[in-house]
Motif scaffolding. Sequence first.
Motif, PDB file in Angstrom:
ATOM      1  N   LEU A  55       0.836  -1.208   0.000  1.00 31.21           N
ATOM      2  CA  LEU A  55       0.000   0.000   0.000  1.00 31.21           C
ATOM      3  C   LEU A  55       0.870   1.258   0.000  1.00 31.21           C
ATOM      4  O   LEU A  55       0.426   2.322  -0.445  1.00 31.21           O
ATOM      5  N   GLY A  56       2.078   1.155   0.486  1.00 28.95           N
ATOM      6  CA  GLY A  56       2.991   2.295   0.468  1.00 28.95           C
ATOM      7  C   GLY A  56       3.298   2.765  -0.949  1.00 28.95           C
ATOM      8  O   GLY A  56       3.504   3.958  -1.187  1.00 28.95           O
ATOM      9  N   ASN A  57       3.334   1.814  -1.905  1.00 31.22           N
ATOM     10  CA  ASN A  57       3.552   2.204  -3.305  1.00 31.22           C
ATOM     11  C   ASN A  57       2.441   3.127  -3.793  1.00 31.22           C
ATOM     12  O   ASN A  57       2.686   4.115  -4.485  1.00 31.22           O
ATOM     13  N   LEU A  58       1.198   2.775  -3.418  1.00 30.33           N
ATOM     14  CA  LEU A  58       0.067   3.610  -3.846  1.00 30.33           C
ATOM     15  C   LEU A  58       0.110   4.975  -3.179  1.00 30.33           C
ATOM     16  O   LEU A  58      -0.221   5.994  -3.797  1.00 30.33           O
ATOM     17  N   ILE A  59       0.511   5.000  -1.911  1.00 24.61           N
ATOM     18  CA  ILE A  59       0.563   6.282  -1.188  1.00 24.61           C
ATOM     19  C   ILE A  59       1.605   7.206  -1.826  1.00 24.61           C
ATOM     20  O   ILE A  59       1.332   8.387  -2.072  1.00 24.61           O
ATOM     21  N   THR A  60       2.783   6.680  -2.106  1.00 20.38           N
ATOM     22  CA  THR A  60       3.847   7.533  -2.649  1.00 20.38           C
ATOM     23  C   THR A  60       3.557   7.973  -4.096  1.00 20.38           C
ATOM     24  O   THR A  60       3.761   9.138  -4.435  1.00 20.38           O
ATOM     25  N   THR A  61       3.065   7.041  -4.911  1.00 18.47           N
ATOM     26  CA  THR A  61       2.753   7.434  -6.299  1.00 18.47           C
ATOM     27  C   THR A  61       1.562   8.381  -6.343  1.00 18.47           C
ATOM     28  O   THR A  61       1.521   9.312  -7.157  1.00 18.47           O
ATOM     29  N   GLY A  62       0.600   8.156  -5.454  1.00 15.29           N
ATOM     30  CA  GLY A  62      -0.557   9.057  -5.390  1.00 15.29           C
ATOM     31  C   GLY A  62      -0.155  10.444  -4.928  1.00 15.29           C
ATOM     32  O   GLY A  62      -0.633  11.460  -5.450  1.00 15.29           O
ATOM     33  N   TYR A  63       0.752  10.491  -3.967  1.00 12.24           N
ATOM     34  CA  TYR A  63       1.211  11.788  -3.458  1.00 12.24           C
ATOM     35  C   TYR A  63       2.006  12.540  -4.521  1.00 12.24           C
ATOM     36  O   TYR A  63       1.817  13.742  -4.715  1.00 12.24           O
ATOM     37  N   SER A  64       2.890  11.813  -5.222  1.00 15.46           N
ATOM     38  CA  SER A  64       3.727  12.486  -6.225  1.00 15.46           C
ATOM     39  C   SER A  64       2.918  12.959  -7.421  1.00 15.46           C
ATOM     40  O   SER A  64       3.307  13.913  -8.104  1.00 15.46           O
ATOM     41  N   SER A  65       1.784  12.288  -7.700  1.00 16.98           N
ATOM     42  CA  SER A  65       0.958  12.689  -8.842  1.00 16.98           C
ATOM     43  C   SER A  65      -0.265  13.490  -8.416  1.00 16.98           C
ATOM     44  O   SER A  65      -1.155  13.735  -9.231  1.00 16.98           O
ATOM     45  N   ASN A  66      -0.337  13.859  -7.126  1.00 13.63           N
ATOM     46  CA  ASN A  66      -1.447  14.650  -6.594  1.00 13.63           C
ATOM     47  C   ASN A  66      -2.786  13.937  -6.799  1.00 13.63           C
ATOM     48  O   ASN A  66      -3.786  14.552  -7.154  1.00 13.63           O
ATOM     49  N   PHE A  67      -2.774  12.611  -6.585  1.00 18.55           N
ATOM     50  CA  PHE A  67      -3.992  11.802  -6.743  1.00 18.55           C
ATOM     51  C   PHE A  67      -4.566  11.579  -5.337  1.00 18.55           C
ATOM     52  O   PHE A  67      -4.235  10.613  -4.664  1.00 18.55           O
ATOM     53  N   ASN A  68      -5.453  12.479  -4.915  1.00 21.63           N
ATOM     54  CA  ASN A  68      -5.913  12.489  -3.529  1.00 21.63           C
ATOM     55  C   ASN A  68      -6.643  11.209  -3.124  1.00 21.63           C
ATOM     56  O   ASN A  68      -6.433  10.686  -2.025  1.00 21.63           O
ATOM     57  N   ALA A  69      -7.515  10.717  -3.984  1.00 20.96           N
ATOM     58  CA  ALA A  69      -8.298   9.525  -3.643  1.00 20.96           C
ATOM     59  C   ALA A  69      -7.395   8.324  -3.398  1.00 20.96           C
ATOM     60  O   ALA A  69      -7.648   7.513  -2.491  1.00 20.96           O
ATOM     61  N   GLN A  70      -6.345   8.198  -4.191  1.00 17.60           N
ATOM     62  CA  GLN A  70      -5.431   7.061  -4.026  1.00 17.60           C
ATOM     63  C   GLN A  70      -4.675   7.164  -2.702  1.00 17.60           C
ATOM     64  O   GLN A  70      -4.508   6.172  -1.994  1.00 17.60           O
ATOM     65  N   VAL A  71      -4.210   8.374  -2.366  1.00 15.18           N
ATOM     66  CA  VAL A  71      -3.476   8.569  -1.117  1.00 15.18           C
ATOM     67  C   VAL A  71      -4.359   8.239   0.076  1.00 15.18           C
ATOM     68  O   VAL A  71      -3.950   7.490   0.982  1.00 15.18           O
ATOM     69  N   LEU A  72      -5.570   8.778   0.092  1.00 18.24           N
ATOM     70  CA  LEU A  72      -6.449   8.576   1.250  1.00 18.24           C
ATOM     71  C   LEU A  72      -6.904   7.122   1.354  1.00 18.24           C
ATOM     72  O   LEU A  72      -6.907   6.538   2.448  1.00 18.24           O
ATOM     73  N   THR A  73      -7.264   6.510   0.238  1.00 15.26           N
ATOM     74  CA  THR A  73      -7.764   5.131   0.274  1.00 15.26           C
ATOM     75  C   THR A  73      -6.674   4.167   0.745  1.00 15.26           C
ATOM     76  O   THR A  73      -6.919   3.305   1.605  1.00 15.26           O
ATOM     77  N   ALA A  74      -5.469   4.306   0.207  1.00 15.78           N
ATOM     78  CA  ALA A  74      -4.375   3.421   0.621  1.00 15.78           C
ATOM     79  C   ALA A  74      -4.014   3.645   2.091  1.00 15.78           C
ATOM     80  O   ALA A  74      -3.725   2.690   2.817  1.00 15.78           O
ATOM     81  N   SER A  75      -4.042   4.895   2.533  1.00 12.08           N
ATOM     82  CA  SER A  75      -3.739   5.183   3.946  1.00 12.08           C
ATOM     83  C   SER A  75      -4.795   4.575   4.857  1.00 12.08           C
ATOM     84  O   SER A  75      -4.464   3.991   5.905  1.00 12.08           O
ATOM     85  N   LEU A  76      -6.065   4.716   4.475  1.00  3.08           N
ATOM     86  CA  LEU A  76      -7.136   4.134   5.293  1.00  3.08           C
ATOM     87  C   LEU A  76      -7.026   2.611   5.353  1.00  3.08           C
ATOM     88  O   LEU A  76      -7.273   2.002   6.401  1.00  3.08           O
ATOM     89  N   LEU A  77      -6.635   1.996   4.246  1.00  2.00           N
ATOM     90  CA  LEU A  77      -6.466   0.537   4.251  1.00  2.00           C
ATOM     91  C   LEU A  77      -5.357   0.116   5.210  1.00  2.00           C
ATOM     92  O   LEU A  77      -5.453  -0.924   5.866  1.00  2.00           O
ATOM     93  N   CYS A  78      -4.295   0.924   5.298  1.00  5.15           N
ATOM     94  CA  CYS A  78      -3.215   0.628   6.260  1.00  5.15           C
ATOM     95  C   CYS A  78      -3.756   0.675   7.693  1.00  5.15           C
ATOM     96  O   CYS A  78      -3.429  -0.193   8.517  1.00  5.15           O
TER      97      CYS A  78
END
Length: 234
Positions: free
Chosen positions: A185-208
């Motif tokens: 899930l860390g891969n999704l958080i970092t790629t989402g953050y670098s691409s400003n993809f808010n839904a991906q960052v929040l969803t992956a963080s919540l899953l953690c």
Amino acid sequence: MSLIAAGVHSATLPDNCLVRNDWVCPLYVETRSDVLLGALGQHLYLVLVSLAVGVVLAVPLAVLAHRVKRARGLTLGVTTVIYTIPSLALFILLLPMTGLTSTTVVIALALYSLTILVRNILVGLDGVDPEVRDAAAGMGLSSWRTLWRVEAPLALPSAMAGLRVAAVSTVALATVGAIIGQGGLGNLITTGYSSNFNAQVLTASLLCVVLAVVFDLLLLGAQRLATPWRRGQR
């Protein structure tokens, strides 16, 4: 090529949470479920294998520290020093041997878990009443049978408490594996953050967070099943 440059007017874009880049976006979960499940599966693999390796290493180390006083300081010192090594530095130290693979992350997470597991198992073993050991010796039990049949069950609550802390900690630390592309899930958080993809960052963080809570509840249930004599003490 942008949509406008391609002749597609912005007014033709659908108005949904993905286009608006909302933090909360059910459409993201619906359309990227395979990506989420893949990352969640890798995260589970990293946590479970790391904890298993950590327990296998921590039990003999804690018993050694408990039985051999000279080994206590060395064991606790080494595991503490390992825990202070930054994850990036530890990954780099392991890379020549294991490369950019999940094995690197598993070894690092297992080593990090040792300081928690060893200390809690040791506290449990140290907490056994000496009179109980004397009674076991009086019954003719050998040193190792006393450890297995008397000391280990009495140390189990402390050991399980350490395993719960180590599990929650490992769920969080596994995200750091994204540094070498093996973070679940860390891969999704970092790629989402670098691409400003808010839904991906929040969803992956919540899953953690959910994963950490699930691990804690499952281990708490296992602890209650394994130590029925302590239920009345709560």
